[in-house]
Design an enzyme around this catalytic site. Structure first.
Site, PDB file in Angstrom:
ATOM      1  N   LYS A  52       0.843  -1.169  -0.059  1.00  0.00           N
ATOM      2  CA  LYS A  52      -0.124   0.200   0.021  1.00  0.00           C
ATOM      3  C   LYS A  52       0.926   1.129  -0.035  1.00  0.00           C
ATOM      4  CE  LYS A  52      -3.535  -2.531   1.899  1.00  0.00           C
ATOM      5  NZ  LYS A  52      -4.277  -3.116   3.398  1.00  0.00           N
ATOM      6  N   GLN A  96      -4.255  -2.070   9.736  1.00  0.00           N
ATOM      7  CA  GLN A  96      -4.202  -3.434   8.904  1.00  0.00           C
ATOM      8  C   GLN A  96      -4.725  -4.698  10.011  1.00  0.00           C
ATOM      9  OE1 GLN A  96      -2.959  -3.898   5.761  1.00  0.00           O
ATOM     10  NE2 GLN A  96      -3.956  -5.945   6.078  1.00  0.00           N
ATOM     11  N   ASP A 119     -10.796   2.304   4.354  1.00  0.00           N
ATOM     12  CA  ASP A 119     -10.902   0.977   4.116  1.00  0.00           C
ATOM     13  C   ASP A 119     -12.401   0.664   3.960  1.00  0.00           C
ATOM     14  OD1 ASP A 119      -8.965  -0.883   4.050  1.00  0.00           O
ATOM     15  OD2 ASP A 119      -8.509  -0.976   6.028  1.00  0.00           O
TER      16      ASP A 119
END
Ligand code: NAP
Length: 290
Positions: A52, A96, A119
């Site tokens: 990312k 994460q 997200d």
């Protein structure tokens, strides 16, 4: 069979985003800034987060990687989330998953400001997605929709079977495919671990999206002739013949299924790159959200 090349499609999407970033820069604006929080040193999570950060560099975003130790407390992480929520130089951030056992993932999801939740996991964003309002849509399902769109796959009136009902993949995927949109307008069936007649239902799918984390679970007898197969699964299967000692394996028996379907995503190189590109799109969108 045609390969649905997520790597190439993600590259095209990232190029479009890079053009927008260049325009922002040329107009004297501030480029989007994504922060990524990694707790612990799980190999898979580290790789995903690094990918990312690399994507940010490729398209001209600013990025910040924040690493906490494996034994970081929930309070410590929540304090960091609060700090990022209030940092005006950061447009969006991700924490994460999976997180270590001492941290409640739901508490963290709820603590992230919906505007910065790139997200798309926060209930406010999920709710807005259901209502069809502009919002951050979960990166993986949104990436799959973009993959179908950019490869001109017709979904209207088709039977889409989604295998798996997680909050971050299966459930939002089912909602997106049933919406009055393109891609969308599918008749959707969701199957899970308690489904009785899995084989029969999967074999009736025109579009089969599989997200369960069970390597090569979907075999040829579960796939309809000419179906579009989207394999979300990414499991590290031990393989001593590989330099890293494992191979990334999807939920679909690719070799057994490939000659039966019209399109199929490879693993790796299918849904994974689209998830990252979709996260970048959400971060770009975040700069205009209030
Ligand atoms: P998850 O939260 O573990 O959910 C798995 C789902 O699969 C659950 O709904 C479970 O059903 C269902 N399931 C498990 N075994 C099953 C079976 N034998 N038959 C039918 N359904 C079954 O997983 P997730 O987060 O959605 O992730 C799924 C996979 O996708 C994992 O391999 C993950 O690494 C991968 N993934 C990849 C990306 C990417 O970018 N490529 C992104 C996200 C996830 P129940 O609800 O009944 O337990």
């Amino acid at each position: 069979m045609q390969l649905l090349d997520g790597k190439a499609t993600a590259k095209a999407l990232k190029e479009d985003i890079a053009v927008s970033v260049a325009e922002i820069k040329a107009a004297g604006g501030r480029v989007p800034h994504l922060a990524a929080v990694l707790v612990g040193s799980d190999g898979g999570s580290k790789t995903y987060v690094n990918n990312k950060v690399v994507a940010c560099e490729e398209i001209g975003f600013e990025s910040t990687l924040i690493e906490l130790s494996e034994d970081a407390s929930e309070e410590e992480l929540l304090a960091l989330v609060d700090k990022l929520n209030n940092d005006d130089t950061i447009d969006g951030f991700i924490v994460q998953v999976p997180l270590p056992d001492q941290i409640d993932e739901d508490k963290v999801t709820l603590a992230i400001h919906p505007r910065k939740d790139v997200d798309g996991f926060h209930p406010e964003n999920l709710g807005k997605m259901i209502l069809g309002l502009p919002t951050h849509i979960s990166a993986t399902p949104n990436g799959i929709v973009e993959l179908l769109k950019r490869n001109n796959i017709d979904t209207s009136g088709k039977h889409c079977v989604v295998v798996g009902r997680s909050n971050i993949v299966g459930t939002p995927m089912a909602i997106l495919m049933s919406r009055n949109a393109n891609p969308g307008n599918c008749t959707v069936t969701v199957v899970h671990s308690r489904t009785a007649n899995m084989q029969e239902i999967c074999a009736s799918a025109d579009i089969l999206v599989v997200a369960i984390g069970k390597p090569e679970f979907i075999t040829a007898d579960m796939v309809k002739e000419g179906a579009v197969v989207i394999d979300v699964g990414t499991t590290r299967v031990p393989d001593e013949s590989r330099p890293k000692g494992f191979r990334l394996t999807g939920d679909v028996d690719f070799e057994g299924v490939k000659d039966k379907c019209s399109y199929i995503t490879p693993v790796p190189g299918g849904v994974g790159p689209m998830t990252i590109a979709s996260l970048m799109q959400n971060t770009l969108n975040a700069i205009n959200m209030s």
